[in-house]
Scaffold this motif. Structure first.
Motif, PDB file in Angstrom:
ATOM      1  N   THR B 110     -14.941 -33.474  53.716  1.00  0.00           N
ATOM      2  CA  THR B 110     -14.502 -32.099  53.551  1.00  0.00           C
ATOM      3  C   THR B 110     -15.098 -31.488  52.289  1.00  0.00           C
ATOM      4  N   LYS B 111     -15.136 -32.294  51.235  1.00  0.00           N
ATOM      5  CA  LYS B 111     -15.676 -31.813  49.961  1.00  0.00           C
ATOM      6  C   LYS B 111     -17.128 -31.363  50.135  1.00  0.00           C
ATOM      7  N   ARG B 112     -17.871 -32.103  50.955  1.00  0.00           N
ATOM      8  CA  ARG B 112     -19.278 -31.757  51.175  1.00  0.00           C
ATOM      9  C   ARG B 112     -19.439 -30.454  51.961  1.00  0.00           C
ATOM     10  N   LEU B 113     -18.394 -30.089  52.710  1.00  0.00           N
ATOM     11  CA  LEU B 113     -18.507 -28.901  53.574  1.00  0.00           C
ATOM     12  C   LEU B 113     -18.202 -27.597  52.856  1.00  0.00           C
ATOM     13  N   VAL B 114     -17.540 -27.688  51.702  1.00  0.00           N
ATOM     14  CA  VAL B 114     -17.122 -26.464  51.016  1.00  0.00           C
ATOM     15  C   VAL B 114     -17.863 -26.278  49.693  1.00  0.00           C
ATOM     16  N   SER B 115     -17.708 -25.087  49.094  1.00  0.00           N
ATOM     17  CA  SER B 115     -18.401 -24.816  47.829  1.00  0.00           C
ATOM     18  C   SER B 115     -17.626 -25.390  46.647  1.00  0.00           C
ATOM     19  N   GLU B 116     -16.316 -25.250  46.683  1.00  0.00           N
ATOM     20  CA  GLU B 116     -15.492 -25.764  45.587  1.00  0.00           C
ATOM     21  C   GLU B 116     -14.310 -26.509  46.154  1.00  0.00           C
ATOM     22  N   PHE B 117     -13.954 -27.604  45.493  1.00  0.00           N
ATOM     23  CA  PHE B 117     -12.916 -28.473  46.022  1.00  0.00           C
ATOM     24  C   PHE B 117     -12.046 -28.953  44.880  1.00  0.00           C
ATOM     25  N   ASP B 118     -10.736 -28.821  45.048  1.00  0.00           N
ATOM     26  CA  ASP B 118      -9.836 -29.275  43.995  1.00  0.00           C
ATOM     27  C   ASP B 118      -8.625 -29.949  44.638  1.00  0.00           C
ATOM     28  N   ILE B 119      -8.252 -31.107  44.101  1.00  0.00           N
ATOM     29  CA  ILE B 119      -7.087 -31.788  44.654  1.00  0.00           C
ATOM     30  C   ILE B 119      -6.152 -32.217  43.527  1.00  0.00           C
ATOM     31  N   LYS B 120      -4.881 -31.929  43.715  1.00  0.00           N
ATOM     32  CA  LYS B 120      -3.877 -32.343  42.737  1.00  0.00           C
ATOM     33  C   LYS B 120      -2.763 -33.034  43.495  1.00  0.00           C
ATOM     34  N   SER B 121      -2.319 -34.154  42.953  1.00  0.00           N
ATOM     35  CA  SER B 121      -1.277 -34.864  43.659  1.00  0.00           C
ATOM     36  C   SER B 121      -0.329 -35.544  42.685  1.00  0.00           C
ATOM     37  N   ILE B 122       0.948 -35.444  42.963  1.00  0.00           N
ATOM     38  CA  ILE B 122       1.933 -36.148  42.154  1.00  0.00           C
ATOM     39  C   ILE B 122       2.696 -37.069  43.102  1.00  0.00           C
TER      40      ILE B 122
END
Lengths: 135, 137
Positions: B110-122
């Motif tokens: 998915t990261k390769r398909l988009v321009s910007e990618f951000d993930i946050k997880s707790i």
């Protein structure tokens, strides 16, 4: 429950996916195809995905499963009609459609299936000829 | 500076919500004149993320925004769930890694398909994934 129709054409099964699939529908197709291959003794499965605007990893996995499953039931699978944008996206996603062959359109797919299924019979004949010539 | 031009949100609770959501994303992408290839990449990314959210986070909410930065327009998607969270994000972002029975292409693909990618997880609280696809990106 919705179902994707599976048509029989001689020794081949023909599936045209006309709607965007949600998971359950795709899983049903996988099961139905296995049963149809078994029931009809089909030697080939042709899946037309020309109406699909996207193929994500889930759908890719289903297609791969269908290919592998058919293979161990002695049927070849050809996926046809992939849109260029879908092909570009699949490459970027890193998805290989393992276990299935692809062709540009239904016509070419049918030819490929005939060759794949027919080649084995031809091959046997050739072997007979060879055996004959050696003697 | 990022300007939000339009906002739309959807609750994703069942797998039947995935197709309408994809269609809605497509509508916005078409509206800003995104090319077919970029549209397809964005919708595929959206599909992957929404599926992750259903599978690992028991569903959640998806936000679709039309954003603009300078002369560039794009679509920003935010997926927020209240699931168990991801223990090791670096590991989850590796190709071929999967805790489920998938191919493990979901997040890195998915990261390769988009321009910007951000993930946050707790862990124990949930996961939020934000992606942007620029019209010409």
């Amino acid at each position: 429950m919705d179902r994707i129709p599976i048509l029989q054409m001689g020794k081949f099964l023909l599936v045209t996916i006309q709607v965007d699939l949600y998971d359950r529908l795709a899983l049903n197709l996988e099961t139905d195809l296995a049963q149809m291959v078994n029931k009809t003794g089909a030697r080939g499965v042709l899946i037309d995905i020309s109406a699909l605007s996207i193929v994500d990893s889930f759908m890719g996995r289903i297609l791969g499963n269908i290919g592998t499953m058919s293979k161990i039931m002695d049927a070849e699978t050809v996926v046809v009609g992939m849109q260029p944008a879908v092909a570009i996206t699949l490459v970027e996603l890193g998805l290989e459609l393992r276990g299935v062959s692809t062709a540009l359109n239904v016509e070419k797919g049918m030819q490929l299936l005939s060759v794949k299924v027919g080649s084995f019979e031809d091959h046997e004949l050739e072997e007979d000829h060879d055996a004959g010539s050696v003697e | 500076m990022l300007v939000v031009l339009n906002k739309d949100s959807m609750l994703i609770q069942r797998e039947q919500d995935v197709v309408p959501f994809r269609n809605r994303v497509k509508e916005y992408a078409v509206k800003i004149g995104m090319s077919l290839v970029n549209q397809t990449k964005l919708i595929t990314a959206a599909s992957e993320l929404v599926r992750n959210m259903l599978k690992y986070g028991n569903g959640g909410s998806a936000l679709i925004e039309v954003v603009s930065r300078g002369r560039e327009n794009g679509i920003r998607l935010t997926f927020a769930d209240k699931g168990p969270g991801i223990k090791d994000i670096d590991l989850a972002m590796k190709d071929g890694f999967s805790t489920g029975k998938s191919l493990g292409l979901g997040l890195p693909g998915t990261k390769r398909l988009v321009s910007e990618f951000d993930i946050k997880s707790i862990v124990g609280k949930g996961t939020t994934v934000t992606v942007i696809k620029w019209k010409n990106g």
